[in-house]
Enzyme design. Sequence first.
Site, mmCIF file in Angstrom:
data_model
loop_
_atom_site.group_PDB
_atom_site.id
_atom_site.type_symbol
_atom_site.label_atom_id
_atom_site.label_comp_id
_atom_site.label_asym_id
_atom_site.label_seq_id
_atom_site.Cartn_x
_atom_site.Cartn_y
_atom_site.Cartn_z
ATOM 1 N N ASP A 208 0.832 -1.189 0.000
ATOM 2 C CA ASP A 208 0.000 0.000 0.000
ATOM 3 C C ASP A 208 0.881 1.259 0.000
ATOM 4 O O ASP A 208 1.777 1.383 -0.818
ATOM 5 C CB ASP A 208 -0.922 -0.083 1.234
ATOM 6 N N ASP A 333 -8.631 -6.772 -5.502
ATOM 7 C CA ASP A 333 -8.357 -5.588 -4.690
ATOM 8 C C ASP A 333 -9.372 -4.503 -4.993
ATOM 9 O O ASP A 333 -9.435 -3.991 -6.106
ATOM 10 C CB ASP A 333 -6.935 -5.096 -4.985
ATOM 11 N N HIS A 361 -7.031 -6.511 -0.926
ATOM 12 C CA HIS A 361 -5.979 -5.527 -0.709
ATOM 13 C C HIS A 361 -5.023 -5.934 0.407
ATOM 14 O O HIS A 361 -3.940 -5.353 0.525
ATOM 15 C CB HIS A 361 -6.595 -4.169 -0.377
#
Length: 382
Positions: A208, A333, A361
């Site tokens: 991320d 995701d 995710h």
Amino acid sequence: MGNLCTCFSRKPVKKRRPAAAAKRIPHHGHPPPPLPGPAGRWSRARSSRRDRVEALTQEQAAAAAVLLRRHQQNGGPAPFDRSASLRYPSSGAKKQELPRSSSSRPRSLTDPLLQPHQIVSQEIKIDDLETDHFILVHGGGFGAWCWYKTIALLEEGGFKVTAIDLTGSGIHSFDTNGVTSLSQYVKPLTDFLEKLADGEKVILVGHDFGGACISYAMELLPSKISKAIFVAAAMLTDGQSTLDMFAKQAGTNDLMQQTQVFLYANGNDNPPTAIDLDKSLLRDLLYNRSPAKDVALASVSMRPIPFAPVLEKLSLSNKYSIVRRFYVETSEDNAITLELQESMVKADPPERIFLLRGADHSPFFSKPQGLHKILVEISRTS
């Protein structure tokens, strides 16, 4: 970390009733660019409150067991401070052989239900690798705690593992609202790298917003890094900020905008200092394929995301390019869509791309075995 809405309005966020299933929303229109930050929606629990508490307790116990095992193996307190979680076998421990992926396809590594001993290679040993040390860097709002499954799997394979808590994240005691730059946010990581012995290298793994963080470290200390692995992460180009990158999917997912709660520690007349996340909206975008116990753990562990670092543009040179890069795409995701991941890969192609099918995710929760296999596969890539 997902998208963050650039509108700094301090109006309450209106929650919407969860849909029957989370879907990737196609791109339409060009509304104001969002700021990066996780979003999602926690579906109404079907179990009782007692069941949820019991599930969370079991998950916390599992995470604690990983730390306890490291403590016992090291014969004393594990090397640990407020800014980083260090968990690795003692130097005298016998090295184990390296697990190897059964797939040779660079973009299609799935996640079969395998135990570590079932994927052990008899050909390549850890001693043959350039480095056996993984540094795990969490995304925005997450902390070192999110890697507990990955830590256990890698350690069982004989690897050293360091899971970092960035400034104001996880158990790091600093107030998130006080983080004013990317360098300050990434300082626990850069401090750790600077203390490595001469000639010692590590493999960086960024998830991320952690992708921007490891990119910063690659530019600053490339000689300390053997390889960099971006897991559903922000892989920026020179002069780009995380905000710039996420603006490409602006307005395409209403759930991302619903979850944003801006914090104004310096007063309402000044820019936001951090972005909090509506815990009731986390599941659908961040954990839509993850076990309920992991969602419960995350819901009580996530912290606000510092605002300033997501606005900062990276300055990347040839030093950054020295480090070998790999990207792990996550097919399901809903926070950083597969389309956005592929656009980053096309903008600055890494050495190799892996597609983790069925992963949301947070693949360290939804596909821990598959993620583990890919990490090991990359570690032995010469």
